[in-house]
Write a protein that holds these residues in place. Sequence first.
Motif, PDB file in Angstrom:
ATOM      1  N   SER A   6      31.895  51.204  67.128  1.00 26.91           N
ATOM      2  CA  SER A   6      31.363  50.205  66.199  1.00 26.91           C
ATOM      3  C   SER A   6      32.206  48.932  66.145  1.00 26.91           C
ATOM      4  O   SER A   6      31.727  47.891  65.703  1.00 26.91           O
ATOM      5  CB  SER A   6      31.259  50.798  64.795  1.00 26.91           C
ATOM      6  OG  SER A   6      32.546  51.161  64.321  1.00 26.91           O
ATOM      7  N   LEU A   7      33.462  48.986  66.593  1.00 24.67           N
ATOM      8  CA  LEU A   7      34.347  47.813  66.543  1.00 24.67           C
ATOM      9  C   LEU A   7      34.511  47.112  67.890  1.00 24.67           C
ATOM     10  O   LEU A   7      35.201  46.104  67.977  1.00 24.67           O
ATOM     11  CB  LEU A   7      35.728  48.223  66.023  1.00 24.67           C
ATOM     12  CG  LEU A   7      35.783  48.814  64.621  1.00 24.67           C
ATOM     13  CD1 LEU A   7      37.204  49.206  64.263  1.00 24.67           C
ATOM     14  CD2 LEU A   7      35.230  47.822  63.609  1.00 24.67           C
ATOM     15  N   LEU A   8      33.880  47.646  68.950  1.00 24.38           N
ATOM     16  CA  LEU A   8      34.072  47.064  70.284  1.00 24.38           C
ATOM     17  C   LEU A   8      33.348  45.734  70.480  1.00 24.38           C
ATOM     18  O   LEU A   8      33.774  44.925  71.294  1.00 24.38           O
ATOM     19  CB  LEU A   8      33.640  48.055  71.368  1.00 24.38           C
ATOM     20  CG  LEU A   8      34.610  49.203  71.625  1.00 24.38           C
ATOM     21  CD1 LEU A   8      34.007  50.187  72.620  1.00 24.38           C
ATOM     22  CD2 LEU A   8      35.949  48.686  72.112  1.00 24.38           C
ATOM     23  N   SER A   9      32.272  45.480  69.763  1.00 22.74           N
ATOM     24  CA  SER A   9      31.588  44.198  69.937  1.00 22.74           C
ATOM     25  C   SER A   9      32.160  43.182  68.955  1.00 22.74           C
ATOM     26  O   SER A   9      32.581  43.527  67.862  1.00 22.74           O
ATOM     27  CB  SER A   9      30.076  44.347  69.747  1.00 22.74           C
ATOM     28  OG  SER A   9      29.792  44.696  68.430  1.00 22.74           O
ATOM     29  N   GLY A  10      32.205  41.932  69.378  1.00 28.33           N
ATOM     30  CA  GLY A  10      32.702  40.853  68.524  1.00 28.33           C
ATOM     31  C   GLY A  10      34.202  40.682  68.535  1.00 28.33           C
ATOM     32  O   GLY A  10      34.743  39.917  67.746  1.00 28.33           O
ATOM     33  N   VAL A  11      34.909  41.373  69.434  1.00 30.10           N
ATOM     34  CA  VAL A  11      36.356  41.206  69.572  1.00 30.10           C
ATOM     35  C   VAL A  11      36.609  39.866  70.261  1.00 30.10           C
ATOM     36  O   VAL A  11      35.954  39.531  71.242  1.00 30.10           O
ATOM     37  CB  VAL A  11      36.971  42.367  70.392  1.00 30.10           C
ATOM     38  CG1 VAL A  11      38.454  42.118  70.681  1.00 30.10           C
ATOM     39  CG2 VAL A  11      36.773  43.689  69.678  1.00 30.10           C
ATOM     40  N   THR A  12      37.557  39.080  69.747  1.00 32.07           N
ATOM     41  CA  THR A  12      37.899  37.804  70.365  1.00 32.07           C
ATOM     42  C   THR A  12      38.911  38.043  71.477  1.00 32.07           C
ATOM     43  O   THR A  12      39.958  38.652  71.256  1.00 32.07           O
ATOM     44  CB  THR A  12      38.499  36.839  69.331  1.00 32.07           C
ATOM     45  OG1 THR A  12      37.550  36.640  68.288  1.00 32.07           O
ATOM     46  CG2 THR A  12      38.849  35.498  69.966  1.00 32.07           C
ATOM     47  N   VAL A  13      38.596  37.563  72.680  1.00 35.53           N
ATOM     48  CA  VAL A  13      39.487  37.686  73.833  1.00 35.53           C
ATOM     49  C   VAL A  13      39.899  36.282  74.256  1.00 35.53           C
ATOM     50  O   VAL A  13      39.051  35.421  74.484  1.00 35.53           O
ATOM     51  CB  VAL A  13      38.799  38.402  75.015  1.00 35.53           C
ATOM     52  CG1 VAL A  13      39.719  38.460  76.225  1.00 35.53           C
ATOM     53  CG2 VAL A  13      38.350  39.795  74.602  1.00 35.53           C
ATOM     54  N   SER A  14      41.211  36.045  74.334  1.00 37.96           N
ATOM     55  CA  SER A  14      41.695  34.754  74.828  1.00 37.96           C
ATOM     56  C   SER A  14      42.401  34.974  76.151  1.00 37.96           C
ATOM     57  O   SER A  14      43.035  36.007  76.373  1.00 37.96           O
ATOM     58  CB  SER A  14      42.628  34.083  73.817  1.00 37.96           C
ATOM     59  OG  SER A  14      43.772  34.875  73.610  1.00 37.96           O
ATOM     60  N   ALA A  15      42.271  34.006  77.038  1.00 41.12           N
ATOM     61  CA  ALA A  15      42.905  34.045  78.354  1.00 41.12           C
ATOM     62  C   ALA A  15      43.779  32.810  78.489  1.00 41.12           C
ATOM     63  O   ALA A  15      43.331  31.693  78.216  1.00 41.12           O
ATOM     64  CB  ALA A  15      41.846  34.060  79.455  1.00 41.12           C
ATOM     65  N   GLN A  16      45.024  33.020  78.904  1.00 43.18           N
ATOM     66  CA  GLN A  16      45.949  31.897  79.051  1.00 43.18           C
ATOM     67  C   GLN A  16      46.690  32.022  80.371  1.00 43.18           C
ATOM     68  O   GLN A  16      47.252  33.056  80.698  1.00 43.18           O
ATOM     69  CB  GLN A  16      46.945  31.882  77.898  1.00 43.18           C
ATOM     70  CG  GLN A  16      47.874  30.699  77.951  1.00 43.18           C
ATOM     71  CD  GLN A  16      48.775  30.621  76.719  1.00 43.18           C
ATOM     72  OE1 GLN A  16      48.676  31.428  75.809  1.00 43.18           O
ATOM     73  NE2 GLN A  16      49.649  29.652  76.725  1.00 43.18           N
TER      74      GLN A  16
END
Length: 189
Positions: A6-16
């Motif tokens: 239930s928590l896997l969608s909407g996670v913010t992923v940043s790439a640097q």
Amino acid sequence: TGLPESLLSGVTVSAQGQDFWATARTAAGGTFEITGVPEGVVTLRANAGDFLTGSRSASATVTIGPGQAEAAAEIVFEQGFRVEGQVTRGGKPVTDAMVAAFPEGGNRRSANGRTDEMGSYLLEGLEEGRYTFTANTQDGAPIRRTVDIAGDVTVDLEAPPARLSGMVVEADSGRPLGDVGIRLEDEGG
């Protein structure tokens, strides 16, 4: 991976990477896609939850080779350690305080959460290491405590009970002044 479904969608992923920064949000099942990624090492950081109710983070790195058009990466939210505790002032619970655990040095996991009506909080997924815990309350300076974490632990945060109050006045006339900033400094520096 590593979060409840239930928590896997909407996670913010940043790439640097070098001269590169981008973000994306995960779809159902935790999948994400970031385009336009240049060659070299790219650090990925995922933040699950939100700042208002609580969050935790995980990271990974991926190396994009010359001419490489696609790369797969997995960011794993590991079980980690649980830290629970209570925020109090003068022995009374502090409700609705934001408690955060920030690792010293490196790119380790962090977590934050909010205290309930009993002043209690719970942070999950922390790694072994030294963390600075802060509790930001609505009525006072942040409470800070540095703790070494090597397993599940209780970290209570006690705010000093003293309150300072007074009036700022003009030196010559003694008239009260409004809109004046006040700064409190430790006499020893």
